[in-house]
Design an enzyme around this catalytic site. Structure first.
Site, PDB file in Angstrom:
ATOM      1  N   CYS A 158       0.747  -1.580  -0.400  1.00  0.00           N
ATOM      2  CA  CYS A 158      -0.108  -0.080   0.285  1.00  0.00           C
ATOM      3  C   CYS A 158       0.690   1.608  -0.229  1.00  0.00           C
ATOM      4  CB  CYS A 158      -0.626  -0.354   1.203  1.00  0.00           C
ATOM      5  SG  CYS A 158      -2.325   1.025   1.269  1.00  0.00           S
ATOM      6  N   HIS A 209      -3.548  -4.960   1.813  1.00  0.00           N
ATOM      7  CA  HIS A 209      -2.201  -4.776   2.659  1.00  0.00           C
ATOM      8  C   HIS A 209      -2.031  -7.043   3.411  1.00  0.00           C
ATOM      9  CE1 HIS A 209      -1.863  -1.026   4.008  1.00  0.00           C
ATOM     10  NE2 HIS A 209      -3.394  -0.838   3.427  1.00  0.00           N
ATOM     11  N   GLU A 257      -0.866  -8.512   5.087  1.00  0.00           N
ATOM     12  CA  GLU A 257      -0.165  -8.950   6.630  1.00  0.00           C
ATOM     13  C   GLU A 257      -1.192  -8.132   7.969  1.00  0.00           C
ATOM     14  OE1 GLU A 257       0.342  -5.881   4.943  1.00  0.00           O
ATOM     15  OE2 GLU A 257      -0.152  -3.883   5.566  1.00  0.00           O
TER      16      GLU A 257
HETATM   17  N1  GLN Z   1      -3.438   6.320   1.373  1.00  0.00           N
HETATM   18  C1  GLN Z   1      -2.230   6.102   1.443  1.00  0.00           C
HETATM   19  C2  GLN Z   1      -0.856   7.516   0.887  1.00  0.00           C
HETATM   20  O1  GLN Z   1      -1.446   7.589  -0.193  1.00  0.00           O
HETATM   21  C3  GLN Z   1      -2.232   4.325   1.532  1.00  0.00           C
HETATM   22  C4  GLN Z   1      -2.725   3.794   2.562  1.00  0.00           C
HETATM   23  C5  GLN Z   1      -2.392   2.982   3.499  1.00  0.00           C
HETATM   24  O2  GLN Z   1      -1.286   2.854   3.503  1.00  0.00           O
HETATM   25  N2  GLN Z   1      -3.232   2.229   4.022  1.00  0.00           N
HETATM   26  O3  GLN Z   1       0.200   6.681   1.212  1.00  0.00           O
END
Ligand code: GLN
Length: 193
Positions: free
Chosen positions: A77, A175, A177
């Site tokens: 992410c 995610h 994890e």
């Molecule tokens: N929206 C976050 C970003 O742009 C990422 C979100 C996440 O890691 N769950 O950094």
């Protein structure tokens, strides 16, 4: 095998717990300083806020240490955003390593956070790839809008790549994890590192 988890911001503890299911606790390092990096065989960059993680990386000089070592990296992410060469409409910091173009918060407000089943090709014990159902947890996730030539799309959701690999780099927009299934982490350790 020594694996580091970048512990500046975000859900790094969940990654450490996941790794503890598959490797010895003593082989897992919480990375907070450049001096935590030498000796590592791979690094996980967690989800969180990519701007906060990036700013702390620069402040502590961790970015240079990572780039200079060409470490295998798994970014989830926000971690995927930190790996990307192109972040649409943003000049925020990234390691600039993976040939992907990402749009932060790409699913927008209505689908800000959601869970869905993904199909991921993971090696089975006989070494062959088998499609496995994996719970995809998406939280203000980025969308990978395009990928360069050397990037392999391992899994996609409605034609958007959600798990991609380029040589020793792995990135997911979801995610793993935050599930209780360590198979994608195992894939990183066994096939990418
Ligand atoms: N929206 C976050 C970003 O742009 C990422 C979100 C996440 O890691 N769950 O950094």
């Amino acid at each position: 095998m020594k694996i580091g988890v970048l512990g500046l911001q975000g859900d790094f503890l969940e990654h450490m717990k996941m790794l503890e299911l598959i490797i010895d606790k003593r082989d897992i390092t919480l990375v907070k300083q450049p001096s935590d990096i030498p000796g590592l065989d791979g690094l996980i960059i967690p989800g969180g806020e990519s701007t906060a993680i990036g700013n702390l990386m620069i402040k502590r000089g961790i970015d240079r240490e990572i780039i200079d070592r060409s470490l295998p990296i798994f970014g989830t992410c926000a971690g995927a955003i930190i790996l990307a060469k192109d972040i649409i409409g943003s000049d925020q910091f990234s390691l600039n390593l993976m040939d992907i173009q990402v749009e932060r918060n790409g699913y927008g407000r209505q689908r800000e956070s959601f869970e869905t089943d993904l199909e991921i090709p993971l090696p089975s014990p006989d070494g062959r790839k088998k499609l496995k159902k994996f719970r995809g947890v998406f939280i203000r996730a980025p969308i990978i809008k395009s990928t360069g030539e050397g990037v392999e799309i391992l899994s996609a959701l409605d034609s958007d790549p959600v798990l991609v690999r380029q040589k020793n780099l792995l990135a997911s927009t979801f995610h793993p994890e935050l599930t209780d299934d360590p198979d994608i982490h195992r894939f990183f350790l066994e096939k990418v590192v």
